[in-house]
Design a protein around this motif. Structure first.
Motif, PDB file in Angstrom:
ATOM      1  N   GLN A   1      -4.709  -7.173   8.221  1.00 26.68           N
ATOM      2  CA  GLN A   1      -5.064  -7.279   6.715  1.00 26.68           C
ATOM      3  C   GLN A   1      -5.785  -8.552   6.619  1.00 26.68           C
ATOM      4  OE1 GLN A   1      -2.039  -8.529   3.664  1.00 26.68           O
ATOM      5  NE2 GLN A   1      -0.767  -9.065   5.477  1.00 26.68           N
TER       6      GLN A   1
ATOM      7  N   GLY B   1      -9.401  -5.437  11.383  1.00 27.45           N
ATOM      8  CA  GLY B   1      -9.234  -4.211  10.676  1.00 27.45           C
ATOM      9  C   GLY B   1      -7.966  -4.169   9.593  1.00 27.45           C
TER      10      GLY B   1
ATOM     11  N   HIS C   1      -4.927  -2.126   8.198  1.00 29.62           N
ATOM     12  CA  HIS C   1      -3.612  -1.509   8.900  1.00 29.62           C
ATOM     13  C   HIS C   1      -3.090  -0.752   7.695  1.00 29.62           C
ATOM     14  CE1 HIS C   1       0.057  -0.115  10.529  1.00 29.62           C
ATOM     15  NE2 HIS C   1      -0.358  -0.844  11.590  1.00 29.62           N
ATOM     16  N   PRO C   2      -2.736   0.691   7.760  1.00 29.07           N
ATOM     17  CA  PRO C   2      -2.093   1.430   6.629  1.00 29.07           C
ATOM     18  C   PRO C   2      -0.943   1.021   6.117  1.00 29.07           C
ATOM     19  CG  PRO C   2      -2.146   2.647   8.909  1.00 29.07           C
ATOM     20  CD  PRO C   2      -3.051   1.552   8.831  1.00 29.07           C
TER      21      PRO C   2
ATOM     22  N   HIS D   1      -4.394  -4.286   0.330  1.00 26.62           N
ATOM     23  CA  HIS D   1      -6.170  -4.047   0.579  1.00 26.62           C
ATOM     24  C   HIS D   1      -6.905  -3.911  -0.801  1.00 26.62           C
ATOM     25  CE1 HIS D   1      -4.650  -3.746   4.773  1.00 26.62           C
ATOM     26  NE2 HIS D   1      -4.767  -2.439   4.761  1.00 26.62           N
TER      27      HIS D   1
ATOM     28  N   GLY E   1      -9.847  -2.979  14.304  1.00 27.52           N
ATOM     29  CA  GLY E   1      -8.665  -2.214  14.056  1.00 27.52           C
ATOM     30  C   GLY E   1      -7.638  -3.342  13.938  1.00 27.52           C
TER      31      GLY E   1
ATOM     32  N   THR F   1      -6.370   0.267  12.614  1.00 26.77           N
ATOM     33  CA  THR F   1      -6.571   1.018  11.403  1.00 26.77           C
ATOM     34  C   THR F   1      -5.856   2.364  11.712  1.00 26.77           C
ATOM     35  OG1 THR F   1      -8.229   2.136   9.903  1.00 26.77           O
ATOM     36  CG2 THR F   1      -8.740   1.984  12.315  1.00 26.77           C
TER      37      THR F   1
ATOM     38  N   GLN G   1      -4.863   6.709   2.592  1.00 27.76           N
ATOM     39  CA  GLN G   1      -5.045   6.315   3.829  1.00 27.76           C
ATOM     40  C   GLN G   1      -6.206   6.758   4.583  1.00 27.76           C
ATOM     41  OE1 GLN G   1      -1.639   6.858   6.740  1.00 27.76           O
ATOM     42  NE2 GLN G   1      -0.057   6.060   5.188  1.00 27.76           N
TER      43      GLN G   1
ATOM     44  N   TRP H   1      -9.276   4.371   3.611  1.00 31.54           N
ATOM     45  CA  TRP H   1      -9.575   3.171   4.547  1.00 31.54           C
ATOM     46  C   TRP H   1      -9.830   3.704   5.903  1.00 31.54           C
ATOM     47  CZ3 TRP H   1      -9.936  -1.267   2.127  1.00 31.54           C
ATOM     48  CH2 TRP H   1      -9.522  -1.144   0.908  1.00 31.54           C
ATOM     49  N   PHE H   2      -9.179   4.576   6.362  1.00 31.27           N
ATOM     50  CA  PHE H   2      -9.382   4.938   7.881  1.00 31.27           C
ATOM     51  C   PHE H   2     -10.959   5.688   8.020  1.00 31.27           C
ATOM     52  CE2 PHE H   2      -9.224   8.679  11.125  1.00 31.27           C
ATOM     53  CZ  PHE H   2      -9.028   7.887  12.183  1.00 31.27           C
TER      54      PHE H   2
ATOM     55  N   GLN I   1     -13.461   2.595   7.810  1.00 25.02           N
ATOM     56  CA  GLN I   1     -13.564   1.865   9.069  1.00 25.02           C
ATOM     57  C   GLN I   1     -13.928   2.582  10.336  1.00 25.02           C
ATOM     58  OE1 GLN I   1      -9.988  -1.269   9.232  1.00 25.02           O
ATOM     59  NE2 GLN I   1      -9.128   0.577   7.722  1.00 25.02           N
TER      60      GLN I   1
END
Length: 272
Positions: free
Chosen positions: A48, A69, A71-72, A78, A103, A105, A121, A124-125, A128
């Protein structure tokens, strides 16, 4: 332990949250122990923004590398502007030698209990992945229950930089699909547990070219690890398990893992 240190050139922990606050009181001791056992470096992933902001300084004077990165797991923290911050920070820090990937991610369907959470998710994925593609960086991925979806998306995007799928627990077929995309698979403490028969079969069935050793410290404790927090000092014992699954000597394993590491993270200079 002494045999491992004396007969191999060194081990690398390819996924280690060594900056987490719970390790503050023991970090120096654990790193000294890891070095005595032949661990030469590690990769610290970002999770984060507030944590990522500290990584360049954290790694500067040590044989540590890092990724940036979102992270979920921390998706609630975020903010939209974090993506702008991430891109600017990539631009600012790519001139250094310590930033080697984007990452952590990914996609975690265990955390996403409905379609709305999964779509969040995905947002954000995707963002990135696009940044990693733009800046030609490998990805450090957290994937649970979504291997097929993630592979399909990255294949459609023709993602060229590969990376690492951390804490891989998928099938042999999924592992081969990841490797075909240019990714390697992180393996650590999970393979040491008595009931992990399926995972050990997968580890043995996939070529050694697929694997990177990791601890995920302070988490993902091996079955043999006594302290509350996992540590990069457990890497040599994990190496022994991986070597036994492939019927290899530790020196041969070390050479292959070093090659895997350099190919996965080409920005990484010589460690140590």
């Amino acid at each position: 332990m002494t045999l491992m240190h004396d007969t191999v050139s060194g081990w690398f922990d390819s996924h280690c949250h060594f900056d987490f606050a719970c390790l503050d009181d023991e970090r120096d001791e654990q790193w000294a122990l890891a070095q005595r056992l032949g661990v030469r470096g590690l990769l610290v992933p970002g999770v984060q923004r507030s944590q990522c902001e500290q990584l360049a300084v954290f790694c500067r004077q040590r044989p540590f590398y890092y990724a940036l990165g979102l992270h979920p797991y921390f998706i609630a923290q975020h903010q939209q502007d974090d993506l702008n911050w991430l891109e600017q920070t990539l631009q600012d820090q790519l001139s250094g030698q310590k930033l080697v990937a984007l990452g952590e991610t990914g996609l975690d369907w265990v955390l996403a209990t409905d379609a709305t959470q999964r779509e969040e998710q995905w947002f954000w994925f995707r963002a990135q992945v696009m940044l990693a593609k733009k800046y030609q960086l490998p990805l450090v991925l957290h994937i649970r229950g979504a291997h097929d979806e993630a592979v399909s998306y990255l294949r459609q995007q023709q993602f060229p930089c590969g990376g690492m799928v951390h804490a891989f627990s998928g099938s042999e077929q999924q592992g081969r699909a990841w490797r075909k995309l240019g990714f390697r698979l992180g393996i650590g403490g999970a393979m040491s547990h008595p009931r992990a028969h399926k995972l050990r079969r997968t580890v043995a069935s996939l070529p050694l070219d697929c694997w990177l050793l990791e601890t995920d410290s302070p988490d993902m404790k091996p079955a043999f690890w006594g302290p509350d927090n996992n540590s990069p000092a457990s890497i040599p014992l994990l190496a022994a398990i991986l070597a036994s699954q492939h019927h290899l000597s530790l020196p041969v394993l070390a050479v292959q893992l070093e090659q895997n590491l350099r190919q996965t993270f080409p920005r990484m200079m010589a460690v140590g």
